[in-house]
Write an enzyme that holds these catalytic residues in place. Structure first.
Site, PDB file in Angstrom:
ATOM      1  N   HIS A 162      79.236  52.619  69.035  1.00 25.79           N
ATOM      2  CA  HIS A 162      79.912  53.812  69.537  1.00 25.79           C
ATOM      3  C   HIS A 162      81.153  54.170  68.721  1.00 25.79           C
ATOM      4  CE1 HIS A 162      82.568  50.912  71.774  1.00 25.79           C
ATOM      5  NE2 HIS A 162      83.469  51.856  71.544  1.00 25.79           N
ATOM      6  N   ASP A 200      75.141  47.956  71.287  1.00 32.00           N
ATOM      7  CA  ASP A 200      76.369  48.607  70.807  1.00 32.00           C
ATOM      8  C   ASP A 200      76.916  47.896  69.572  1.00 32.00           C
ATOM      9  OD1 ASP A 200      78.316  50.478  70.653  1.00 32.00           O
ATOM     10  OD2 ASP A 200      79.434  49.842  72.418  1.00 32.00           O
ATOM     11  N   SER A 278      87.901  48.602  69.772  1.00 27.87           N
ATOM     12  CA  SER A 278      86.447  48.498  69.752  1.00 27.87           C
ATOM     13  C   SER A 278      85.937  48.197  68.353  1.00 27.87           C
ATOM     14  CB  SER A 278      85.814  49.801  70.252  1.00 27.87           C
ATOM     15  OG  SER A 278      86.025  49.962  71.624  1.00 27.87           O
TER      16      SER A 278
END
Length: 431
Positions: A162, A200, A278
């Protein structure tokens, strides 16, 4: 009269000093007065037994007196000393270091430099990732969106899907461009070569004519709740940022987090993780990457989650073969233990005589499991001839065996046994 008052004042002062001297000797505490004009001195004769008395080093809260300018609020260490002369026979014992002071006496202890050293090993390989914002080839600016870790000298960067792929492109073979900034200031244009929506996890490649720093991958299988870990990355575009904490849970299930349609397990930590973290690495005290930071619970403190590096390595292997293969059975399963089975036996008289196993709570209509004859309430006890006690073991056995028949032994009401043959299919839902 004035002469009498002066005598009384002297008497009171000397009595007060005697009291202070006795209290000082008895407690081992002395607060220094910052007034340099004070010349009062204290003298006391200490009994021999008190000379042999030690106080273990600790901290003691210094009291705060709002009306006095000589006192400051803080902590004051208790004196660890002997009053008077120390016999020569005790000097060696006095000088010996406390447990943990000598690194050789506790090689696995967390020292003052442990976290700093671990961060220094991985830090140079942590990168900031950003993409150009705009449409139709018109650039409207750049936005820093996440972090990554260089894991190979050929310029392979591990990050989150993402971070580098727009959600609208997640299901396609997106090969976008990403701007990569190293901690030493070098910048590169990276290419997204692989991205997997369900895990992910994504891989970005850069090309450099000079050597690139790399981080060592560790193992997440031996992590325990309470182990120290370090989260590294670029939160809110702040490069070279590290936070430390502990592992809160080693197998937090996606269902616990309300993530439906997939079955994943995460490492839960209390490290501070924010937007931009992230894709950054979760590091152990040995300076090894043991996870990829992926998300946090909004409006909560100390609830961060990472993909375990062991799972990431399997996904990377799938990337090398061209695509991520996910066998799908079409079962919703629940792990049993002795307490749960005892309650079920008490409630349902026909419940099988088992203490462990995997309870099938739902069979998806039209799925491979449905066609194989699975029923809700079945208890899986063997898969491919191997005893199983948790659904994680089934996932490990099935792995990437798409199209390969599997023999599954289940127990049903009144201890009846059934052997079912199921053929896993490749699906985006996963096992």
């Amino acid at each position: 009269m004035s002469h009498f008052l002066r005598k009384l004042s002297v008497f009171k002062r000397s009595s007060f000093l005697r009291i202070v001297a006795i209290a000082t000797v008895g407690s081992g505490l002395l607060y220094a007065n910052s007034d340099t004009n004070s010349r009062a001195t204290l003298a006391s004769k200490v009994p021999v037994p008190l000379r042999e008395w030690k106080i273990t080093q600790d901290t003691f809260p210094r009291p705060w007196f709002p009306s006095s300018s000589h006192w400051q609020f803080g902590v004051l260490p208790l004196f660890s000393s002997r009053v008077g002369l120390v016999p020569s026979s005790d000097k060696k014992n006095e000088a010996s270091p406390a447990v943990g002071d000598d690194p050789k006496s506790c090689p696995n202890c967390l020292g003052r430099d442990t976290i700093a050293n671990a961060a220094a090993r991985v830090g140079p390989a942590v990168v900031n990732l950003s993409v150009s914002q705009g449409s139709y080839g018109i650039t409207a600016g750049k936005s820093s969106i996440g972090s990554g870790t260089i894991i190979d000298e050929d310029g392979t960067i591990l990050t989150c899907a993402h971070v580098v792929v727009g959600f609208q492109d997640m299901r396609g073979s997106y090969k976008g461009k990403v701007d990569v900034t190293l901690q030493d200031g070098r910048t590169f244009e990276g290419t997204v070569v692989n991205a997997d929506i369900h895990s992910d996890i994504a891989i970005v490649k850069i090309h450099s004519k000079t050597l690139l720093p790399i981080a060592k991958l560790g193992s997440s299988s031996k992590l325990r709740p309470g182990d120290w870990v370090i989260a590294m990355g670029c939160p809110h575009s702040l490069q070279n940022t590290i936070t430390a904490g502990i592992v809160s849970c080693v197998d937090r299930k996606s269902s616990d987090l309300g993530l439906r349609g997939m079955r994943r397990e995460y490492l839960q930590t209390d490290c501070a993780i924010n937007a931009g973290n992230s894709g950054g690495p979760l590091v152990n005290v040995d300076g090894e990457v043991i996870g990829v930071n992926i998300m946090k619970v909004r409006a909560a403190d100390g609830l961060g989650f990472s993909v375990p590096i062991d799972s990431v390595c399997k996904i990377i292997e799938h990337f090398k073969s061209g695509r991520v293969v996910r066998p799908w059975l079409g079962l919703k399963m629940f792990d049993l233990n002795e307490m749960i089975t005892a309650r079920l036996k008490k409630r349902f008289s026909m419940f099988p005589n088992v203490n462990k196993g995997i309870l099938v709570s739902l069979v998806i209509p039209g799925s491979p499991a449905d066609r194989a004859g699975f029923r809700s309430g079945d208890i899986v006890i063997e898969v491919d001839g191997k005893p199983v006690e948790c659904s994680k073991e089934i996932v490990e056995i099935v792995r990437d065996r798409v199209g390969v028949p599997l023999k599954v032994l289940v127990k049903r009401d009144k201890d009846s046994l059934a052997t079912l043959t199921v053929i896993p299919e490749d699906s985006n839902i996963g096992v």
